[in-house]
Enzyme design. Structure first.
Site, PDB file in Angstrom:
ATOM      1  N   THR A  44       0.521  -1.239   0.143  1.00  0.00           N
ATOM      2  CA  THR A  44       0.039  -0.266   0.123  1.00  0.00           C
ATOM      3  C   THR A  44       0.515   0.974  -0.214  1.00  0.00           C
ATOM      4  O   THR A  44       1.119   2.033  -0.865  1.00  0.00           O
ATOM      5  CB  THR A  44      -1.044  -0.215   1.181  1.00  0.00           C
ATOM      6  OG1 THR A  44      -1.905  -1.494   0.732  1.00  0.00           O
ATOM      7  CG2 THR A  44      -1.488   1.317   1.373  1.00  0.00           C
ATOM      8  N   SER A  91       2.207  -7.825  -0.555  1.00  0.00           N
ATOM      9  CA  SER A  91       2.421  -8.587   0.482  1.00  0.00           C
ATOM     10  C   SER A  91       2.284 -10.304   0.413  1.00  0.00           C
ATOM     11  O   SER A  91       2.577 -10.796   1.170  1.00  0.00           O
ATOM     12  CB  SER A  91       2.607  -7.764   1.285  1.00  0.00           C
ATOM     13  OG  SER A  91       1.686  -8.496   2.539  1.00  0.00           O
ATOM     14  N   THR A 124       1.610  -4.410   4.527  1.00  0.00           N
ATOM     15  CA  THR A 124       1.382  -4.350   5.681  1.00  0.00           C
ATOM     16  C   THR A 124       1.372  -5.652   6.583  1.00  0.00           C
ATOM     17  O   THR A 124       1.255  -6.357   7.628  1.00  0.00           O
ATOM     18  CB  THR A 124       0.870  -3.679   6.080  1.00  0.00           C
ATOM     19  OG1 THR A 124      -0.751  -2.947   5.425  1.00  0.00           O
ATOM     20  CG2 THR A 124       1.241  -1.857   6.353  1.00  0.00           C
TER      21      THR A 124
END
Ligand code: SIN
Length: 361
Positions: A44, A91, A124
């Site tokens: 992000t 991720s 994250t």
């Protein structure tokens, strides 16, 4: 030497020595900023939304490392910052192959005496996993800092710029050394071993549950209050040199009355290890106990962890771990226990030696 000459001479010498002791030795000479390399992986922090109110439903991993660095001009005041685009992905798609590539690059950069520290920008969702892998495989005391953001750069109150500023400040700071791999989010510095994402969308999502953060960043200055005590980085035995893959380890989730089928399927698929996120203190239903006992008897490494999110899974208490050939995860979350088990299996398959690793890393 007569006494009248000697006294001022001794006084002058004492003053000179005092001055030398009190003047702080500058960590970096004026004009020569510490070099920090930013390795960008996507997420992000490199994301873009349709409008400034788009804080969910945006596209991650869009903007390049150059774009991200240009968006925070004050980084120049902190360090001589260089950027490298190592991946450009969200991720949830980071695999052990990515970890190996990243760890090798971080090790190579830190071996360069010109490089003071490394920052990894990362999505994250799995940042805590990559951070822990690096914590166990980077052999350097220099600062390594993972950073991300919960809002894309196009959003109102984007958190990426301040998080990145803080991460570079920490990587450039002499006080960032010797503390293992750290995660910087929302003005907090956390250790890679314990930190975890706890909320799906809020900016204060990263937490270290009972044990607390290592410190804070305020106005570009790190403040530390704790040290990680388990083995990591320079004191870790794990190496990624010449390693192209890692042993396959699955995480399976326990629930009330869970059967053995999922365990049998994993064993049939050829996994080398299973981390079982059991209920409560790693407890196992009748079915899970039967399945895991059979898996261990076939030589699959079994680690009992807990789905609770904090606390120790007690070895040899309710379950005869040593007799059954099981390990326990200590207080590692299942996703971190998987990483330690994958690395542990590169050095041993013996349950007692694997348990020693869970007791010390
Ligand atoms: C990701 O993990 O790549 C997307 C979510 C995020 O970075 O917050």
């Amino acid at each position: 030497m007569n006494q009248n000459f000697c006294r001022p001479f001794l006084l002058f010498t004492a003053m000179l020595l005092t001055a030398i002791t009190l003047v702080p030795f500058p960590a970096h000479s004026a004009g020569h900023k510490p070099r920090v390399v930013v390795l960008a992986t996507g997420g992000t922090i490199a994301g873009s939304g349709a409008s400034e109110t788009t804080t969910v439903g945006y596209k991650a991993a869009v903007f390049s490392v150059d774009h991200i660095l240009r968006s925070v001009p004050s980084l120049k005041e902190l360090a001589d910052v260089r950027g490298e685009q190592i991946f450009q992905i969200a991720s949830e798609n980071i695999t052990p192959a990515h970890w190996l590539t990243l760890s090798r690059r971080v090790n190579a950069l830190l071996a360069d005496k010109e490089v003071h520290g490394v920052v990894v920008t990362h999505g994250t969702d799995t940042m805590e996993e990559t951070a822990y892998f690096l914590h166990l495989t980077v052999h350097s005391d220099k600062p390594v800092v993972l950073v991300g953001s919960m809002r894309p750069g196009t959003a109102i109150s984007a958190d990426g710029p301040i998080n990145l500023y803080n991460a570079v400040a920490l990587a450039a700071s002499p006080s960032g050394a010797g503390r293992g791999v750290m995660v910087v989010m929302n003005d907090r510095i956390s250790s890679a071993r314990e930190v975890t994402k706890t909320n799906t969308f809020t900016a204060d999502t990263f937490k270290t549950h009972d044990l607390g953060e290592l410190g804070y960043l305020q106005a570009g200055k790190p403040y530390f209050y704790r040290m990680p005590v388990r083995r990591h980085t320079s004191n870790s035995i794990f190496s990624v040199d010449n390693r192209e893959s890692l042993p396959a380890v699955e995480i399976l989730l326990g629930y009330g009355g869970s059967g053995r089928e999922q365990i049998d399927r994993a064993v049939a698929a050829g996994v080398k290890g299973i981390v079982f996120a059991g209920t409560g203190n790693g407890s196992l239903s009748v079915g899970a106990l039967a399945g895991l006992s059979a898996a261990a008897a076939k030589g699959v490494a079994v680690v009992r962890a807990s789905r609770v999110g904090s606390g120790i899974v007690t070895h040899n208490a309710d379950i005869a771990d040593d007799t059954l050939g099981f390990c326990t995860s200590d207080n590692l979350l299942p996703q971190k226990a998987r990483i330690l088990l994958m690395l542990g299996l590169t050095v041993t398959g013996a349950p007692d030696r694997l348990q020693n690793l869970f007791d010390s890393y």
